[in-house]
Write an enzyme that holds these catalytic residues in place. Structure first.
Site, PDB file in Angstrom:
ATOM      1  N   ARG A 122      14.579 -29.528  70.314  1.00  0.00           N
ATOM      2  CA  ARG A 122      14.413 -30.658  69.408  1.00  0.00           C
ATOM      3  C   ARG A 122      13.132 -31.392  69.797  1.00  0.00           C
ATOM      4  O   ARG A 122      12.952 -31.767  70.953  1.00  0.00           O
ATOM      5  CB  ARG A 122      15.599 -31.608  69.527  1.00  0.00           C
ATOM      6  CG  ARG A 122      15.420 -32.793  68.630  1.00  0.00           C
ATOM      7  CD  ARG A 122      16.514 -33.789  68.763  1.00  0.00           C
ATOM      8  NE  ARG A 122      16.274 -34.836  67.790  1.00  0.00           N
ATOM      9  CZ  ARG A 122      16.845 -36.024  67.833  1.00  0.00           C
ATOM     10  NH1 ARG A 122      17.690 -36.310  68.775  1.00  0.00           N
ATOM     11  NH2 ARG A 122      16.573 -36.917  66.915  1.00  0.00           N
ATOM     12  N   ARG A 161      16.476 -52.287  67.072  1.00  0.00           N
ATOM     13  CA  ARG A 161      15.159 -52.259  66.411  1.00  0.00           C
ATOM     14  C   ARG A 161      15.167 -53.138  65.167  1.00  0.00           C
ATOM     15  O   ARG A 161      16.169 -53.157  64.440  1.00  0.00           O
ATOM     16  CB  ARG A 161      14.805 -50.820  66.011  1.00  0.00           C
ATOM     17  CG  ARG A 161      14.363 -49.965  67.171  1.00  0.00           C
ATOM     18  CD  ARG A 161      14.192 -48.517  66.766  1.00  0.00           C
ATOM     19  NE  ARG A 161      15.254 -47.691  67.311  1.00  0.00           N
ATOM     20  CZ  ARG A 161      15.434 -46.410  67.014  1.00  0.00           C
ATOM     21  NH1 ARG A 161      14.626 -45.810  66.169  1.00  0.00           N
ATOM     22  NH2 ARG A 161      16.420 -45.730  67.558  1.00  0.00           N
ATOM     23  N   HIS A 202      14.697 -38.307  61.970  1.00  0.00           N
ATOM     24  CA  HIS A 202      16.054 -37.791  61.704  1.00  0.00           C
ATOM     25  C   HIS A 202      16.016 -36.670  60.662  1.00  0.00           C
ATOM     26  O   HIS A 202      16.979 -36.471  59.919  1.00  0.00           O
ATOM     27  CB  HIS A 202      16.998 -38.895  61.165  1.00  0.00           C
ATOM     28  CG  HIS A 202      17.250 -40.028  62.097  1.00  0.00           C
ATOM     29  ND1 HIS A 202      17.194 -41.334  61.686  1.00  0.00           N
ATOM     30  CD2 HIS A 202      17.562 -40.060  63.402  1.00  0.00           C
ATOM     31  CE1 HIS A 202      17.467 -42.138  62.709  1.00  0.00           C
ATOM     32  NE2 HIS A 202      17.693 -41.371  63.773  1.00  0.00           N
ATOM     33  N   GLU A 228      22.786 -32.022  63.666  1.00  0.00           N
ATOM     34  CA  GLU A 228      21.371 -31.704  63.899  1.00  0.00           C
ATOM     35  C   GLU A 228      21.214 -30.465  64.781  1.00  0.00           C
ATOM     36  O   GLU A 228      20.310 -29.660  64.581  1.00  0.00           O
ATOM     37  CB  GLU A 228      20.680 -32.907  64.563  1.00  0.00           C
ATOM     38  CG  GLU A 228      20.571 -34.088  63.622  1.00  0.00           C
ATOM     39  CD  GLU A 228      20.378 -35.422  64.326  1.00  0.00           C
ATOM     40  OE1 GLU A 228      21.356 -35.939  64.898  1.00  0.00           O
ATOM     41  OE2 GLU A 228      19.271 -35.950  64.304  1.00  0.00           O
ATOM     42  N   ASN A 240      17.683 -30.517  74.061  1.00  0.00           N
ATOM     43  CA  ASN A 240      17.149 -31.805  73.623  1.00  0.00           C
ATOM     44  C   ASN A 240      16.777 -32.585  74.893  1.00  0.00           C
ATOM     45  O   ASN A 240      17.641 -33.153  75.550  1.00  0.00           O
ATOM     46  CB  ASN A 240      18.226 -32.535  72.814  1.00  0.00           C
ATOM     47  CG  ASN A 240      17.752 -33.855  72.253  1.00  0.00           C
ATOM     48  OD1 ASN A 240      16.657 -34.317  72.557  1.00  0.00           O
ATOM     49  ND2 ASN A 240      18.582 -34.459  71.421  1.00  0.00           N
TER      50      ASN A 240
END
Ligand code: AMP
Length: 408
Positions: free
Chosen positions: A92, A242, A181, A393, A7
């Site tokens: 990823r 955010r 996601h 993940e 990743n």
């Protein structure tokens, strides 16, 4: 099969080596501050439980990748004898645009299409491409697989993914909802479907991935019908920094009032809003919950309560609207940093949701903190099951990589 999951961020590279026959993680680590002063690698070998941290210059991701291989093959902290024992590499990738609806083996055509996705995620995609090229440079013959955060959401219907903007923007720039996601929503919804004990085609699940970044998905019959993040990961519920969904006219209004550039307003919405913006105190839900527990005597209490109430209210609205979108609801899943750990948030979200068949077991919920098991936190009689399912993940990436590499 030994699969290395990578990743890559702009100045970091996280990795895990899996044995996909057993799903075991053999080693994991992080290269940090790549390309800047003070580069370091932290490596942990999980078979013997030994670790090493090393500060050493890493000019770019290729140097970092070489170091990762050195750690994995080290006689003391390694777990494989040579690089040959890495059978495939899974990457990823945050944004696959409309090009990729599932994981895919890397080839020249795939890399060319990925280049076209750079603009969609300008912070993430160039970093992923750098990581991929670094692996290609030192392991040119190994199968490399790309796993996209957007792919699981590609099953949405046009009415869910289109915005009511001039159609030409969709055609020219690919402006539409993509969702993020995806590996997490895929993993927890599949786990939940197994727990429901009925054919996956008949399941209606809302998955709440609530962490520093948060998104909620409606998964019907194993396929995403809607998701809260949009063209970018800025949309949906309030997050750490955010803003989530806002009236789009606010953007130009504030730009004019404060004389801000596009880059400046973008940075405010991404990095200075959410929990941090509302509380003017912290982006971390642990700080916010500490203030809530301390009560009105805490100087940050009012704003922390407001920030938390906003998130709770928004999650409730998403669950309700997704139940409507699916014409029913079998289960709600909480996952990621906040979803797995915050007993307060789960309790508040599930309050007054009896009309949707949700009945929380408050005692079980109060005892459920991040752990490796899936835990039912709804009562036996609750018509809708509510679960905490730890996300994984990396395991999704490792499994997809092994499956595609095996057929290579
Ligand atoms: P993630 O992005 O999934 O790694 O989630 C990170 C977020 O999880 C952190 O920013 C924290 O706000 C939150 N978190 C972690 N542990 C706890 C906890 N025990 N209680 C509440 N929130 C937590």
């Amino acid at each position: 099969m030994n699969v290395l999951v990578v990743n890559a961020g702009s100045s970091s590279l996280k990795y895990q080596l899996f044995d996909t026959n057993t799903d075991a993680v053999l080693a994991r680590g992080l290269c940090d501050r790549i390309g800047i002063e003070g580069s370091k690698i932290k490596h942990k070998q999980l078979v013997k439980g030994v670790e090493r941290a090393l500060e050493t210059p890493m000019a770019d991701h290729s140097v970092a990748m070489k170091l990762v291989v050195e750690m994995l093959t080290d006689t003391e902290v390694g777990c494989i004898a040579s690089m040959d024992e890495i059978e495939a590499v899974g990457h990823r990738v945050v944004h696959g645009g409309s090009y990729f609806s599932k994981s895919i083996l890397l080839n020249d055509d795939v890399l060319a299409k990925l280049e076209l996705c750079r603009d969609f995620a300008p912070l993430h995609t160039p970093a992923a491409i750098t990581g991929i090229k670094a692996c290609l440079a030192i392991m040119p013959t190994k199968p490399q697989v790309l796993v996209f955060d957007t792919a699981f959401h590609q099953t949405m219907a046009p009415e869910a993914y289109m915005y009511a903007l001039p159609y030409s923007y969709y055609e020219k720039y690919g402006i539409r909802r993509y969702g993020f996601h995806g590996s997490s929503h895929r993993y927890v919804s599949a786990e939940m479907a197994k727990l429901l004990g009925k054919p996956v085609e008949e399941t209606k699940i809302v998955t709440c991935h609530i962490g520093n970044g948060s998104s909620i998905s409606a998964v019907k019959g194993g396929k995403v019908v809607d998701t809260s993040m949009g063209f970018t990961p800025l949309a949906g519920v309030e997050m750490g920094t955010r803003c989530g969904d806002i009236d789009p006219a606010i953007v130009t209004y504030i730009m004019e009032k404060e004389n801000l550039s596009a880059a400046e307003i973008n940075s405010i919405m991404n990095k200075k809003s959410g929990f941090l913006g509302v509380t003017e105190f912290s982006s971390d839900s642990r700080d916010i919950e500490d203030a809530l527990i301390a009560g009105p005597s805490d100087p940050n209490y009012e704003r922390c309560k407001l920030a938390n109430d906003i998130l709770v209210y928004q999650i409730k609205k998403y669950i309700g609207s997704y139940a409507a979108a699916m014409n029913g609801l079998d289960a709600v899943v909480f996952t990621a940093g906040i979803g797995e750990n915050s007993t307060i948030l789960r309790e508040l979200v599930c309050e007054n949701m009896e009309f949707l068949g949700i009945e929380l077991d408050r005692d079980v919920n109060a005892k459920t903190l991040r752990q490796s098991d899936n835990v039912r936190i709804s009562t036996e009689s609750s018509k809708t099951a509510v679960y905490v399912i730890p996300t994984n993940e990396e395991l999704v990436i490792a499994r997809d990589t092994a499956a595609l590499a095996a057929n290579n």
